[in-house]
Enzyme design. Sequence first.
Site, short mmCIF file in Angstrom:
data_model
loop_
_atom_site.label_atom_id
_atom_site.label_comp_id
_atom_site.label_asym_id
_atom_site.label_seq_id
_atom_site.Cartn_x
_atom_site.Cartn_y
_atom_site.Cartn_z
CB CYS A 50 -1.11 -0.07 1.07
SG CYS A 50 -0.21 0.02 2.92
NE ARG A 52 8.34 0.45 0.90
CZ ARG A 52 9.20 1.48 1.05
NH1 ARG A 52 9.98 1.69 0.14
NH2 ARG A 52 9.07 1.97 2.39
#
Length: 420
Positions: A50, A52
Amino acid sequence: MSFIVLGLSHKTAPLSIREKLVFDDVLMTDALRGLKSSPGISESMILSTCNRTELYCYEEEGVISDLMNWLSSIKSIERDEIKDHIYKYTGESAVRHILRVASGLDSMMLGEPQILGQLKDAYKKATSAETVGKFLNRLMQFSFSSAKLIRSETEIGSSPVSVAYTAAKLAEQIHGDLTSKCAILIGSGDTATLVANHLKGGGLQNLIVANRTLQNARKLAARYSGEAIPISTLPKFLPQADIVITCTGSTQPILTKSMVSRALKDRNKEPIFIVDLAVPRDVEPDAGDPDNIYLYTVDDLQSVVLSNLSVRKDAAAIAEEMVYLQVQDYMHRSKSQSASNAIQDYRSYGHDVKNKILNDAIENMSSGADPKAVMERLANKLTNKLLHHPTVALKTIDDNSVTLKLAREILGLDQGNKLP
């Protein structure tokens, strides 16, 4: 060869950009193999969370691969839209970056432990897709052991600072005592499990778990004495919820503005606290427009000030020093390993040449050829074969160059040409 990291994270890109570059499990294998087939790329791995999306690759020397073009093409997004959010590391800087990621030093919530599990999962998927070779394998194993060492030797993970913990604490701040409140948890993965654990630790008694696969919802709900429901029945149960926390892998919003507005009306405008931990988002952005709807995304949690974060910041300074030392150790080992590999390859080549020429000589002697003549041909063939490649390479080197001096030193030409 050179190790490369190309990607973007919560530090460089907003949620609206990050959610466009998520690689889900359905497409991951094809994406990994497509990346590996790019010009110059010999090994590939993709870390997608969420916070990277990062490409880890090994690139052949002398070949410059256009990873930015590959990323924009496979995700159907213009380069200009993402170019200002992308970072790239190579060599030692790339090794340092991945060790910081594995240790939680580059996370939104400093020192959070989930990232190491996510990195291991990414490695497992790449291994299954057969896109990991000896270089990435060695680096990943070193990263895992380094992260474990750093977490055991510092206080970087001493206090519960994670998105799951922060979401639960925000629920307590908004609602106060959670004992009489009802929470709906959408999703049943690792993050959802952590959220449920923290909510129960905060006193929550009424927990509802919604999931597309009802069996998975039942497993999680049973652990915390909750109720399991199919995700399709959310509109029916939503008016009961004082707290909604969602963390699924859906590519489309699960909670819409109209759904939330109807639930608020049925609650006589009693407030609903919603945390969307998913990327791409599970909740339509405008679902937070109505009064008494408190909608937080994963990026909003970054601004929450946590009292126990100072402990981790002190530990982070020590952890950074450990990362530096670990990187130096890895680079030293890699150089030594590369030299050992070159020696082994050259010796193997020499033995192969020797065996072939020797076998030819034995066959000739068995056929009655003159032994002296056979031995002379053997010596000449062996000498010419072993000297061919160095001779061709030497012809391409400029006179008085550093490379020529190094070549003469390696070949022992400046030692009086004395036989051992």
